[in-house]
Design an enzyme around this catalytic site. Structure first.
Site, PDB file in Angstrom:
ATOM      1  N   LYS A   1       0.999  -1.371  -0.077  1.00  0.00           N
ATOM      2  CA  LYS A   1       0.011  -0.420   0.102  1.00  0.00           C
ATOM      3  C   LYS A   1       1.064   0.852  -0.207  1.00  0.00           C
ATOM      4  CE  LYS A   1      -4.635  -2.024   2.159  1.00  0.00           C
ATOM      5  NZ  LYS A   1      -5.276  -2.256   2.677  1.00  0.00           N
TER       6      LYS A   1
ATOM      7  N   ALA B   1      -1.936   0.923  16.101  1.00  0.00           N
ATOM      8  CA  ALA B   1      -1.461   2.360  15.332  1.00  0.00           C
ATOM      9  C   ALA B   1      -0.814   2.358  13.469  1.00  0.00           C
ATOM     10  CB  ALA B   1      -0.554   3.067  16.179  1.00  0.00           C
TER      11      ALA B   1
ATOM     12  N   THR C   1       4.028   0.516  20.874  1.00  0.00           N
ATOM     13  CA  THR C   1       5.121   1.594  20.976  1.00  0.00           C
ATOM     14  C   THR C   1       4.045   2.892  20.676  1.00  0.00           C
ATOM     15  OG1 THR C   1       6.468   0.208  18.984  1.00  0.00           O
ATOM     16  CG2 THR C   1       7.245   1.754  19.966  1.00  0.00           C
TER      17      THR C   1
ATOM     18  N   SER D   1       5.634   6.311  21.087  1.00  0.00           N
ATOM     19  CA  SER D   1       6.503   7.367  20.483  1.00  0.00           C
ATOM     20  C   SER D   1       5.597   7.162  18.666  1.00  0.00           C
ATOM     21  CB  SER D   1       7.130   7.295  19.843  1.00  0.00           C
ATOM     22  OG  SER D   1       7.812   5.600  19.417  1.00  0.00           O
TER      23      SER D   1
END
Length: 272
Positions: free
Chosen positions: A65, A127, A151, A153
């Site tokens: 993608k 995410a 994670t 960040s």
């Protein structure tokens, strides 16, 4: 005959040809839609050759993608924000237009379920690429989003990118706010790997409805199975999202919006 395809690796498991050909039959469109195995090293050359040979459009699935997005000349806002596309269309001037119909597919399926109302509190687990594609349409539907990921960040960067478009908060998986959630969405790949999203059961019990963006033929995904084991029965897998995003891609290519619900119901019955 106009040619379309879905590109991915692996691709043999893809339901896209079945879905798109049913959408074409329903709307009386004359077209051919096939599955194409992308080469991990030569995908860009393959895709450009596909369009040079006269193809009109394609869908893109994992792991291409982001790479397909880089090949496009023009982009929808939702593809640009996701930095990834699941749909390409060859324009009349020969340029490639990139769109991302994943998020609008999710929103359309949530509407089918009657699970989408303004100002809901939505918890999204994960995410990664799947999440990037759905955040803008959810925020445009006035959803208040808590985005959780192992994670932090990565979660923080993603939330900051989308904050201009609505209310979104980044948290780590072990610091999810203890509040009620109208909707919990699993956007991790746990449903594919056979694992379960690493979220505390007490958090899940604060939810009212549970949506897994993954789906599994004839069985529950691990996330859905986990929810049911906790007595949470207002659940749905992501097969409706798959059919709905396909319908939005089809609309971009052909200018006709199919009745995705009837195709979803036909195919879902066949999958059981």
């Amino acid at each position: 005959m106009d040619l379309y395809a879905v590109w991915g690796n692996p691709i043999a498991q893809s339901k896209s040809p079945l879905i798109q050909n049913k959408l074409a039959a329903q709307t009386h469109q004359t077209m051919e839609y096939i599955a194409k195995l992308g080469d991990l090293d030569a995908f860009e050359q393959q895709l450009l050759a596909f369009f040079e040979e006269g193809a009109k459009g394609c869908n893109i699935t994992s792991p291409f993608k982001e790479r397909a997005y880089q090949l496009a000349d023009e982009y929808s806002q939702r593809a640009k924000l996701a930095e990834a596309c699941n749909t390409l269309k060859k324009l009349d001037d020969g340029k490639l237009y990139a769109d991302n119909t994943d998020g609008i597919g999710l929103v359309t399926d949530l509407q089918r379920l009657n699970w989408l109302r303004p100002n809901q509190h939505v918890l999204i687990l994960g995410a990664g690429g799947a999440t990037k594609g759905v955040l803008l349409p959810l925020l445009q539907a006035q959803q208040n989003i808590v985005l959780a990921n192992r994670t932090f960040s990565k979660t923080k960067e993603l939330a900051e990118r989308f904050q201009p478009y609505g209310n979104i908060q980044a948290v780590s998986m072990d610091s999810i706010p203890l509040q009620t959630y109208d909707l919990v969405i699993n956007a991790t790949s746990a449903g594919l790997s056979g694992g379960t999203a690493s979220v505390d059961a007490e958090i899940l019990k604060l939810g009212s409805a549970f949506y897994d963006m993954q789906y599994a033929k004839g069985t529950d995904t691990p996330f859905i199975a986990l929810c049911k084991s906790l007595g949470l029965t207002n659940v749905s897998d992501g097969f409706g999202m798959l059919v709905a995003q396909a319908a939005h891609s089809f609309h971009l290519w052909r200018g006709v919006m199919p009745d995705f619900v009837s195709v979803y119901e036909q195919l879902k019955k066949a999958m059981l």
